[in-house]
Motif scaffolding. Structure first.
Motif, PDB file in Angstrom:
ATOM      1  N   VAL A   1       0.824  -1.210   0.000  1.00  0.00           N
ATOM      2  CA  VAL A   1       0.000   0.000   0.000  1.00  0.00           C
ATOM      3  C   VAL A   1       0.863   1.266   0.000  1.00  0.00           C
ATOM      4  O   VAL A   1       0.442   2.301  -0.502  1.00  0.00           O
ATOM      5  CB  VAL A   1      -1.002   0.061   1.177  1.00  0.00           C
ATOM      6  N   ASP A   2       2.059   1.170   0.557  1.00  0.00           N
ATOM      7  CA  ASP A   2       2.912   2.358   0.620  1.00  0.00           C
ATOM      8  C   ASP A   2       4.008   2.360  -0.437  1.00  0.00           C
ATOM      9  O   ASP A   2       4.876   3.247  -0.424  1.00  0.00           O
ATOM     10  CB  ASP A   2       3.549   2.457   2.020  1.00  0.00           C
ATOM     11  N   GLY A   3       3.971   1.386  -1.338  1.00  0.00           N
ATOM     12  CA  GLY A   3       5.069   1.235  -2.289  1.00  0.00           C
ATOM     13  C   GLY A   3       5.323   2.473  -3.136  1.00  0.00           C
ATOM     14  O   GLY A   3       6.455   2.931  -3.272  1.00  0.00           O
ATOM     15  N   ARG A   4       4.256   3.015  -3.695  1.00  0.00           N
ATOM     16  CA  ARG A   4       4.439   4.168  -4.582  1.00  0.00           C
ATOM     17  C   ARG A   4       4.885   5.410  -3.790  1.00  0.00           C
ATOM     18  O   ARG A   4       5.749   6.155  -4.235  1.00  0.00           O
ATOM     19  CB  ARG A   4       3.153   4.447  -5.366  1.00  0.00           C
ATOM     20  N   ASP A   5       4.294   5.620  -2.639  1.00  0.00           N
ATOM     21  CA  ASP A   5       4.711   6.764  -1.818  1.00  0.00           C
ATOM     22  C   ASP A   5       6.191   6.656  -1.435  1.00  0.00           C
ATOM     23  O   ASP A   5       6.906   7.654  -1.403  1.00  0.00           O
ATOM     24  CB  ASP A   5       3.872   6.846  -0.534  1.00  0.00           C
ATOM     25  N   ILE A   6       6.614   5.450  -1.143  1.00  0.00           N
ATOM     26  CA  ILE A   6       8.022   5.254  -0.782  1.00  0.00           C
ATOM     27  C   ILE A   6       8.907   5.561  -1.990  1.00  0.00           C
ATOM     28  O   ILE A   6       9.899   6.286  -1.883  1.00  0.00           O
ATOM     29  CB  ILE A   6       8.253   3.814  -0.268  1.00  0.00           C
TER      30      ILE A   6
ATOM     31  N   ALA B   1       6.366   9.164   1.321  1.00  0.00           N
ATOM     32  CA  ALA B   1       6.050   8.440   2.556  1.00  0.00           C
ATOM     33  C   ALA B   1       6.551   9.222   3.771  1.00  0.00           C
ATOM     34  O   ALA B   1       7.623   9.820   3.732  1.00  0.00           O
ATOM     35  CB  ALA B   1       6.695   7.050   2.510  1.00  0.00           C
ATOM     36  N   GLN B   2       5.777   9.196   4.829  1.00  0.00           N
ATOM     37  CA  GLN B   2       6.105   9.979   6.025  1.00  0.00           C
ATOM     38  C   GLN B   2       6.613   9.079   7.143  1.00  0.00           C
ATOM     39  O   GLN B   2       5.902   8.201   7.628  1.00  0.00           O
ATOM     40  CB  GLN B   2       4.856  10.727   6.515  1.00  0.00           C
ATOM     41  N   TYR B   3       7.824   9.345   7.558  1.00  0.00           N
ATOM     42  CA  TYR B   3       8.440   8.624   8.672  1.00  0.00           C
ATOM     43  C   TYR B   3       8.448   9.527   9.908  1.00  0.00           C
ATOM     44  O   TYR B   3       8.143  10.725   9.807  1.00  0.00           O
ATOM     45  CB  TYR B   3       9.863   8.198   8.300  1.00  0.00           C
TER      46      TYR B   3
ATOM     47  N   LEU C   1      12.424   3.470 -13.003  1.00  0.00           N
ATOM     48  CA  LEU C   1      12.946   2.904 -11.757  1.00  0.00           C
ATOM     49  C   LEU C   1      11.862   2.881 -10.686  1.00  0.00           C
ATOM     50  O   LEU C   1      11.685   1.871  -9.989  1.00  0.00           O
ATOM     51  CB  LEU C   1      14.148   3.717 -11.268  1.00  0.00           C
ATOM     52  N   GLN C   2      11.130   3.970 -10.562  1.00  0.00           N
ATOM     53  CA  GLN C   2      10.083   4.005  -9.527  1.00  0.00           C
ATOM     54  C   GLN C   2       9.041   2.916  -9.792  1.00  0.00           C
ATOM     55  O   GLN C   2       8.589   2.246  -8.870  1.00  0.00           O
ATOM     56  CB  GLN C   2       9.444   5.391  -9.486  1.00  0.00           C
TER      57      GLN C   2
ATOM     58  N   GLY D   1      11.423   0.994   3.640  1.00  0.00           N
ATOM     59  CA  GLY D   1      11.378   2.012   2.595  1.00  0.00           C
ATOM     60  C   GLY D   1      12.225   3.244   2.838  1.00  0.00           C
ATOM     61  O   GLY D   1      12.378   4.080   1.935  1.00  0.00           O
ATOM     62  N   TYR D   2      12.793   3.350   4.026  1.00  0.00           N
ATOM     63  CA  TYR D   2      13.466   4.606   4.389  1.00  0.00           C
ATOM     64  C   TYR D   2      14.662   4.919   3.498  1.00  0.00           C
ATOM     65  O   TYR D   2      14.884   6.057   3.122  1.00  0.00           O
ATOM     66  CB  TYR D   2      13.907   4.512   5.854  1.00  0.00           C
ATOM     67  N   CYS D   3      15.420   3.906   3.133  1.00  0.00           N
ATOM     68  CA  CYS D   3      16.627   4.137   2.332  1.00  0.00           C
ATOM     69  C   CYS D   3      16.324   4.232   0.848  1.00  0.00           C
ATOM     70  O   CYS D   3      17.218   4.528   0.048  1.00  0.00           O
ATOM     71  CB  CYS D   3      17.637   3.014   2.551  1.00  0.00           C
ATOM     72  N   GLN D   4      15.083   3.914   0.465  1.00  0.00           N
ATOM     73  CA  GLN D   4      14.827   3.673  -0.960  1.00  0.00           C
ATOM     74  C   GLN D   4      14.917   4.926  -1.821  1.00  0.00           C
ATOM     75  O   GLN D   4      15.240   4.840  -3.017  1.00  0.00           O
ATOM     76  CB  GLN D   4      13.482   2.961  -1.152  1.00  0.00           C
ATOM     77  N   ALA D   5      14.640   6.080  -1.249  1.00  0.00           N
ATOM     78  CA  ALA D   5      14.811   7.300  -2.043  1.00  0.00           C
ATOM     79  C   ALA D   5      16.269   7.419  -2.483  1.00  0.00           C
ATOM     80  O   ALA D   5      16.572   7.665  -3.659  1.00  0.00           O
ATOM     81  CB  ALA D   5      14.398   8.524  -1.233  1.00  0.00           C
TER      82      ALA D   5
END
Lengths: 764, 155
Positions: A213-218, A223-225, B85-86, B98-102
């Motif tokens: 569900v968060d894949g695209r936002d990530i 995405a908000q951490y 890529l996205q 997901g934190y490192c993925q950007a």
């Protein structure tokens, strides 16, 4: 969405009424378990045994807007395990919702409303699979009832199907949006009346077809951490904390810090003397217009520390003291047969000692939290594995009622157990209060994270065996010495707790008649905490290495020998193994099943091509471990070059965690566990000198990178049955990896690794 | 005042010139997609593009990027490589936390712009500066290969 956050279904149905309905049912009927021992009143297991248990109230978890958008609440924290996809998927499946029209909302920290939210122990799916199914089924039933009423037909003639309710006879249909309001006036069905799907009807569960569900936002940076919270007028804080556990500020001078452009305030946080619990360790905070200015201000602080009683903590000396303890008898925690007599009369004797150092979680997102206090209310934003604990402890520290504290849970940039301890939320609360409730975000730097963690324990595992004429063990002694997590809450604690012993030292299900497990004392000198898979790491490393050492001594194939030591397929009561904990699960529902353990060993071996010819310098190693009520085996293929450098071309993992909700996330958890396990084996070490952690950042505290990652990680999932209890997934993949790697190194080189990390031990 | 060009938007920021680009993006400009991980260019979480080159924004002072073209994760999808890529990241289910993925995607985008058909070794080398603590590396490799293949197909 036309009715945002409008819980349409919620209207007109009181929680009290629902709870009355709930009290009739009990867990058993709706779920179709064989039979839970209802007599077990005294001891509660599974989700029942967790604080605030479980809730299966659809009113808490499901809302439907008039445009048909279904919002499903995820009450467990997302830290990479995929729970924000998995939990709502369970609800959506039973609800017959169209996934494309499902939105996921994150619960605030509120266990009375949602049930237990401690996202740890690899238990989200196994504890909430059935409550979430019931949520979905109950909401579906309410929609069907609303449609039947509208059409004035018996409810038995209608059926919910893919986001609408259909009248079978006439083919009339109404969408969920059109029914939402009327459904809200329906009573919540009693649990025992719920009709759950036959697993054959599942549309999402077990299919592995849905994207995160968060894949695209990530992937797009949206995405908000916890570290991403921004509020108007917010101050950014970093904290200088005592470098030694139990230390405090003796004196400090803020003058130079206050001269740094952008710095607004310097605030002391009162030290909490040990035991640490989840309290901040104290220190001096710098509050500034941005994080960089705060960091510069902190650099300019002049602080004299009083290091306290742990100033002498030295990892080299401590290792020696653990070894000394491990060589003497300690508290006997399991005693089958007579080890001493059997060993004395054995044809051969073997002995080995294994060492695993402290580790830090080093979540890529370091701890971060934001607090704002206004009008008698406190709001907290952050990356919390235990949002209710954050809420309770912030409330306590501020002298407020927990009802006045709201904890907003962001995505977690990694958790691994670190973010179960919300000390950083309390820091932010103290600082916000100090600036009259203005929003304050506390950000930990990497150095802060490594210097003030709740570390994985450090341990020496001493094993002895007496073997028969064929080299098979007839006597087994395991002394495990390690400071306990309990010491973080009770400084007098010097023995491993039941939950630590039950992580693969006491509960070895081996076919060995004489087994003695001892636990000599160890005193903690730092904050010890949960780290992904916890004590299973050192225990599995020692046990699975030692079995391989015995196999080598007997001249036997390690896989065949391991199966022989496990013995024939049988169900063993954890209590018979001296394990009173059993990962919090009922010993009847969750016996230790050596047949399942054998099967993962056999599967991993077969899939890895066990026994295949390998070139010089290559080897295969195998290890298996039972933890978090799941069974995992790994075969690691290693290549060691002539300089002693290690590469891992391929790993095969077989996992039996029972039936799966989202097999792709089971795979990804195994892949990640493999990478983390390899890092623990080869690189990871936190060490202390003069009470201080010696590693500052990722240059000294190394973790696995792309180059150290296997070319192939193949995950083999043993098919499960939805009528049987599920196992954990997030953690149990880690423990078998280090011993499987070290066993592979032995196969490749003849060198036996007994001390982690390997680092340059093979370098020639 | 330091003139910055972030994702095509020109703006002046009133900060000391030594302020790292990372904290300027995150705290002052609200572009929180670029992540803090180590502060010492050891983990790659903060990777952005400066004039097309991958740069660790945590050790890059804003004075060094004045008037240069900075692209962050928020805008990397504006071109075909970033977009591919996205999409591959989503399709392969790469992220865990997901934190490192950007940072991973920014490093991967720089790689593919430089080397449209990277070998396994080239991928490993280009990505070795980006840590993923969840251990998603095998899927990162797969996603890069998928995006590269897709780019090859459309060229």
């Amino acid at each position: 969405m036309s009715a945002p956050v409008d819980r349409v279904i919620v209207a007109n149905v009181s929680r009290r009424r629902f709870l009355q309905g709930m009290s009739l049912g009990g867990l058993v009927l709706a779920v179709g378990y064989p039979s839970i021992a209802r007599a077990q009143e005294a001891k509660k297991y599974g989700a029942d045994g967790m604080p605030n248990g479980w809730v299966d109230n659809p009113l808490a978890f499901v809302s439907i807007a008039e445009d048909g958008t279904v919002t499903i609440v995820c009450h467990r924290s997302e830290m990479g395990q995929g729970v924000r996809t998995g939990m709502p998927m369970i609800v959506a499946d039973e609800l017959e919702a169209d996934w494309k029209r499902v939105r996921v909302a994150q619960a605030t920290g509120d266990e009375k409303k949602f049930g237990n939210q401690d996202t740890d122990g690899s238990r989200s799916t196994r504890h909430f699979f059935e409550p979430m199914r019931r949520c979905g089924a109950a909401a579906r039933t309410m929609l069907e009832a609303a449609a039947a009423e509208r059409w004035k037909v018996p409810v038995s003639e209608v059926e919910a199907k893919n986001h609408e309710v259909v009248h079978r006879a006439t083919g009339k249909r109404l969408g969920y949006g059109a029914l939402a309001k009327a459904a809200a006036t329906q009573p919540v069905p009693a649990r025992e009346t719920l009709r759950l799907k036959d697993p054959k009807q599942f549309r999402y569960i077990g299919k592995g077809q849905l994207k995160l569900v968060d894949g695209r936002d990530i992937a797009t940076g949206k995405a908000q951490y916890g570290i991403d919270t921004r509020l108007p007028g917010m101050l950014y804080a970093v904290v200088a904390r005592p470098p030694v556990y139990g230390g405090k500020v003796a004196s400090f001078d803020p003058a130079e810090a206050l001269k740094v452009p952008g710095v607004e305030r310097v605030v002391e946080i009162e030290a909490s003397p040990p035991p640490a619990h989840f309290n901040p360790v104290g220190g001096v905070a710098v509050l500034a217009r941005n994080t960089w200015a705060a960091m510069q201000g902190r650099r300019a602080l002049k602080i004299t520390w009083d290091d306290g009683p742990n100033a002498g903590y030295d990892s080299t000396a401590y290792k020696a003291s653990l070894e000394e303890s491990a060589r003497k008898a300690g508290k006997v925690v399991r005693n089958d047969g007579d080890f001493t007599a059997a060993a004395a009369g054995a044809a051969g004797r073997h002995e080995a000692e294994y060492y695993v150092p402290h580790l830090a979680h080093a979540t890529m997102e370091p701890p971060a939290a934001t607090v704002r206090i206004a009008n008698g209310k406190c709001e907290v934003w952050g990356c919390f594995q235990s949002p209710q604990a954050a809420r309770d402890l912030v409330a306590k520290r501020l002298g407020m009622s927990a009802d006045d504290v709201t904890v907003h849970v962001t995505l977690l940039g990694g958790g691994f157990g670190r973010k179960s301890k919300p000390d950083y939320a309390i820091e932010a609360a103290v600082l916000s209060k100090a600036v009259d409730g203005k929003p304050v975000k506390v950000t930990w730097t990497r150095e802060d994270d490594l210097h003030n963690s709740y570390y994985h324990t450090v341990s020496v595992e001493h094993l002895e065996a007496g073997v028969d004429g064929q080299g098979k063990p007839v006597a087994w002694l395991h002394r495990s010495v390690a400071p306990t997590i309990i010491s973080t809450f009770n400084p007098a604690a010097k023995n491993e707790a039941a939950f630590e012993l039950g992580m693969g030292v006491i509960n070895v299900p081996f076919a060995i008649p004489n087994i003695r497990i001892e636990n000599p004392e160890a005193v903690a000198h730092t904050r010890i905490g949960w780290f992904r898979s916890v004590s299973n790491i050192p225990h599995a490393f020692a046990v699975q290495s030692f079995v391989a050492e015995l196999a080598a001594a007997a001249g036997r194939d390690p896989k065949d020998f391991l199966l022989e030591v496990i013995g024939p397929a049988r169900q063993v009561s954890p209590e018979m193994l001296g394990d009173t904990w059993n990962h919090g699960e009922s010993p009847e529902r969750y016996p230790v099943d050596t047949g399942r353990l054998r099967r993962v060993v056999e599967t991993a071996a077969r899939e890895a091509g066990w026994g295949r010819k390998l070139p010089k310098g290559r080897g295969l190693g195998i290890a298996a471990h039972y933890s978090f009520v799941s069974y995992i085996a790994a075969v690691v293929e290693v290549a060691v070059d002539d300089k002693g450098a290690i590469t891992v071309p391929r790993v095969d993992m077989a996992v039996d965690c029972g039936a799966t909700v989202n097999p792709d996330r089971v795979r990804s958890q195994m892949e990640g566990a493999c990478v983390m396990g390899l890092g623990i084996a080869t690189l990871g070490e936190i060490s202390f000198k003069d009470g201080r952690v010696q590693q500052n950042n990722f240059d000294a505290y190394e973790v696995t990178r792309m180059v150290g990652t296997p070319r192939e990680i193949r995950v083999h999932i043993i098919p499960g049955d939805y009528s049987k209890p599920m196992g954990g997934v997030g953690e149990p993949g880690v423990p078998p990896i280090p011993p499987a790697l070290c066993n592979a190194i032995f196969a490749a080189t003849g060198k036996r690794i007994r001390r982690l990390p390997i680092r340059d031990q093979l370098t020639v | 005042m330091i003139p910055l060009d972030i994702n095509g938007k020109r703006q002046n920021v009133d900060l000391p010139g030594e302020t790292p680009l990372l904290w300027t993006l995150r705290d002052e400009l609200g572009l929180t997609g670029t992540k803090f991980g180590c502060g010492m260019a050891l983990c790659g979480a903060c990777t952005v593009h400066v004039d097309g080159q991958p740069v660790r924004s945590c050790i890059t002072p804003i004075s060094a990027v004045a008037s240069k073209k900075v692209v962050t994760i928020e805008a990397v999808g504006a071109d075909a490589v970033g977009k591919a890529l996205q999409a591959a990241w989503v399709d392969k289910g790469v992220p865990q936390c997901g934190y490192c993925q950007a940072g991973q995607i920014m490093s991967a985008a720089a790689l593919l712009k430089r080397t449209p058909k990277p070998s396994e070794t080239q991928i490993d080398e280009a990505m070795n500066g980006n840590i993923c603590r969840c251990g998603t590396y095998t899927r990162i490799r797969a996603a890069i290969k998928q995006a590269a293949a897709q780019q090859g197909g459309t060229r």
